[in-house]
Design a protein around this motif. Structure first.
Motif, mmCIF file in Angstrom:
data_model
loop_
_atom_site.group_PDB
_atom_site.id
_atom_site.type_symbol
_atom_site.label_atom_id
_atom_site.label_comp_id
_atom_site.label_asym_id
_atom_site.label_seq_id
_atom_site.Cartn_x
_atom_site.Cartn_y
_atom_site.Cartn_z
ATOM 1 N N UNK A 1 0.833 -1.209 0.000
ATOM 2 C CA UNK A 1 0.000 0.000 0.000
ATOM 3 C C UNK A 1 0.868 1.259 0.000
ATOM 4 N N UNK A 2 0.845 2.011 -1.121
ATOM 5 C CA UNK A 2 1.674 3.219 -1.192
ATOM 6 C C UNK A 2 1.031 4.419 -0.488
ATOM 7 N N UNK A 3 -0.107 4.214 0.158
ATOM 8 C CA UNK A 3 -0.666 5.281 0.982
ATOM 9 C C UNK A 3 0.293 5.640 2.114
ATOM 10 N N UNK A 4 1.102 4.647 2.537
ATOM 11 C CA UNK A 4 2.019 4.870 3.653
ATOM 12 C C UNK A 4 3.177 5.792 3.293
ATOM 13 N N UNK A 5 3.359 6.120 1.993
ATOM 14 C CA UNK A 5 4.355 7.123 1.625
ATOM 15 C C UNK A 5 3.665 8.391 1.127
ATOM 16 N N UNK A 6 2.353 8.520 1.431
ATOM 17 C CA UNK A 6 1.644 9.765 1.155
ATOM 18 C C UNK A 6 0.823 9.805 -0.111
ATOM 19 N N UNK A 7 0.640 8.662 -0.797
ATOM 20 C CA UNK A 7 -0.102 8.642 -2.060
ATOM 21 C C UNK A 7 -1.580 8.363 -1.801
ATOM 22 N N UNK A 8 -2.441 9.229 -2.327
ATOM 23 C CA UNK A 8 -3.900 9.074 -2.203
ATOM 24 C C UNK A 8 -4.423 8.540 -3.537
ATOM 25 N N UNK A 9 -5.174 7.443 -3.504
ATOM 26 C CA UNK A 9 -5.721 6.851 -4.721
ATOM 27 C C UNK A 9 -7.232 6.658 -4.583
ATOM 28 N N UNK A 10 -7.945 7.065 -5.625
ATOM 29 C CA UNK A 10 -9.371 6.740 -5.732
ATOM 30 C C UNK A 10 -9.740 6.745 -7.199
ATOM 31 N N UNK A 11 -10.173 5.588 -7.721
ATOM 32 C CA UNK A 11 -10.538 5.468 -9.123
ATOM 33 C C UNK A 11 -9.349 5.930 -9.980
ATOM 34 N N UNK A 12 -9.535 6.983 -10.798
ATOM 35 C CA UNK A 12 -8.429 7.469 -11.633
ATOM 36 C C UNK A 12 -7.731 8.672 -11.011
#
Length: 528
Positions: A218-229
């Protein structure tokens, strides 16, 4: 006329009538029109845009048996929000001699009624599609502003402004997971450590290897926010740095290429860390039996093994592992490095001890758990007690015990270690038993990053070792270096507590501070 009732509810649309309300209206309609209700078919939290509804499909199938003559629904859109499905399934019911009635939308049995029903079906489909489009547009707008949607993952909580915030307790677990995996610990070892220390997943369950894999990717742990595109950099407060994250992803790839390691009877300690110096491909463990029946273990280049397009010779397992361990101990555990590691360890320990965010987070969780237990006890005192109530109370009490244990461990943390004691422990580790497989494993897992092996013509072979330390972390070894090096004569320190170097007591038990020592022991290796 015998009739059945069909009721459906979509959880995402809160304006719909509840199942109970639909049933009440349908029963009143049946009573007024002299229907005898013989059964009810109910689909909960399922959209009418799909025909994949268990009770709906059961109703269509049962209509073939002739047990009922009519289906009563609250409104027309309960049947379907798709004109194609509506036409197909109404035709099936008609063929089976079953009529459809709507409790809140009476339809005249005339040509005009057919047109009216068609118009209402079209509107129902339009409403559904428009609602879905509006919801998707609203969620995408939220995503563009980094607003949290859905349940938070481990290490995060949702603040009052609906932005992600770091949860200190969960973040501690996340950092530990990434650090241990990057150090070469197996998933089983990490899971056991987390569960032994009372950490839970974001859903409050014990950890397992599947939940661990999702976290590590999970790259959220390095600050990346993902939703759909929508992908936003630096939209979430990072818990780990990108260097550690990239190292973990590389380790994932290496472990995948060597996924048969766990199935091997013989333990090849350098698996995922040893590579062919000529083609760069991994070298994997193999075995063969000589004419005398003796089994030999060795490492072989993947290209030579599978594609036969690499001339790299095989390397004897025992020789290669022992050589790597000997030179790693000599190169890494020098007086200078021991001094640096000890200094960095004390700085990290002092910083960790000053950070009370984890303790505060645990105390807040304990307070919330005690509040839930109190509310549940109040309900029981009022006579509301069921098997579910008892089960929930036991879960909360178990959760409280876990939290109290974690709080006690946090409060017990104090600087038992000094720089001198850390240095003494590292010196003791340096003098470990090189014949001990577990000692070899710890040296390789902790200190060795990669090993490249070259055939060096008449000179024999050459090794290039890269270590998990900062600064001068590469060593090139030739056959002549190996020949000049006298075998290490090292002794086991059976009387020493491994984490803290405190002598064991008479019955062989570890020192009285063993739990705290394990914590500081883990901290030392984070300083390499």
């Amino acid at each position: 006329m015998k009739a059945v009732i069909y009721a459906r509810y979509s959880s995402h649309n809160q304006r719909e009538e509840s199942i109970e309300g639909q049933l009440r209206e349908c029963h009143e309609f049946a009573l007024k029109n002299d229907f005898i209700v013989v059964d009810e078919y109910i689909d909960r939290a399922i959209s009418g845009k799909t025909d994949n509804r268990p009770s709906f499909q059961r109703l269509i199938k049962d209509s073939e048996k002739g047990h009922f003559d009519a289906v009563i629904m609250y409104t027309l859109d309960r049947f379907a929000r798709n004109r194609y499905d509506s036409a197909i399934y109404k035709a099936k019911l008609k063929r089976n001699g079953v009529k459809i009635f709507y409790a809140k939308q009476p339809m005249p049995d005339t040509p005009e009624g057919i047109i009216l029903e068609s118009v209402l079906e079209g509107y129902a489909e339009y409403y559904s599609e428009n609602l879905a489009r509006s919801i998707k547009r609203g969620m995408k707008e939220n995503a563009l502003h980094g607003i949290a949607m859905g349940s938070p993952v481990l290490g995060y909580k949702i603040g009052n402004d609906r932005q992600y915030e770091i949860d200190p307790v969960g973040a501690k677990a996340v950092r530990t997971i990434f650090t241990m995996y990057a150090e070469g610990k197996s998933k089983t070892q990490i899971v056991n450590w987390l569960n032994e220390h009372g950490f839970k997943t974001s859903r409050g369950n014990a950890f397992n290897k599947n939940s661990l894999s999702r976290i590590l990717r999970n790259d959220k742990y390095i600050g990346v926010y993902r939703y759909d595109d929508v992908v936003l950099e630096d939209a979430v407060p990072p818990i780990i740095d990108k260097t550690l994250f990239d190292k973990v992803q590389a380790t994932f790839r290496h472990n995948y290429t060597a996924r048969a390691k766990a199935k091997a009877i013989e333990d090849y300690l350098l698996t995922t860390k040893v590579f062919c110096g000529h083609c760069g491909e991994p070298m994997v463990g193999e075995s063969g039996t000589s004419k005398t029946g003796k089994v030999h273990h060795y490492y072989k280049c993947v290209n030579r093994k599978r594609k036969h397009n690499c001339e790299k010779k095989v390397e004897k397992k025992e020789w290669l592992e022992r050589t790597v361990v000997e030179f790693t101990v000599q190169q890494v555990l020098t007086d200078e490095n021991i001094e640096k590691i000890s200094t960095r360890a004390m700085e990290l320990i002092e910083k960790e001890l000053q950070d009370t965010s984890i303790l505060i987070g645990l105390q807040e969780r304990l307070k919330e758990t005690n509040k839930r237990i109190k509310n549940l006890m109040s309900a029981i005192e009022q006579g509301i007690i069921t098997p579910t109530t008892k089960e929930r109370l036991e879960e909360l009490e178990e959760e409280r015990r876990d939290l109290e244990g974690q709080i006690a461990r946090e409060e017990m943390k104090k600087p038992l270690l000094t720089k001198e004691r850390i240095m003494y422990w590292l010196e003791s580790f340096k003098r470990g038993d090189i014949e001990d497989v577990e000692y070899q494993r710890r040296i390789i897992d902790t200190l060795v990053n990669s090993v490249y092996v070259y055939d060096d013509g008449d000179k024999g072979r050459k090794l290039v070792l890269t270590f998990n330390i900062s600064g001068n972390n590469t060593l090139t070894i030739s056959s002549s270096d190996i020949e000049r090096t006298a075998p290490l004569r090292l002794n086991k320190l059976d009387s020493i507590c491994n984490p803290c170097s405190v002598e064991r007591n008479d019955n062989g038990a570890v020192c009285e501070y063993h739990i705290q020592c394990r914590y500081f022991y883990d901290m030392v290796w984070m300083c390499l």
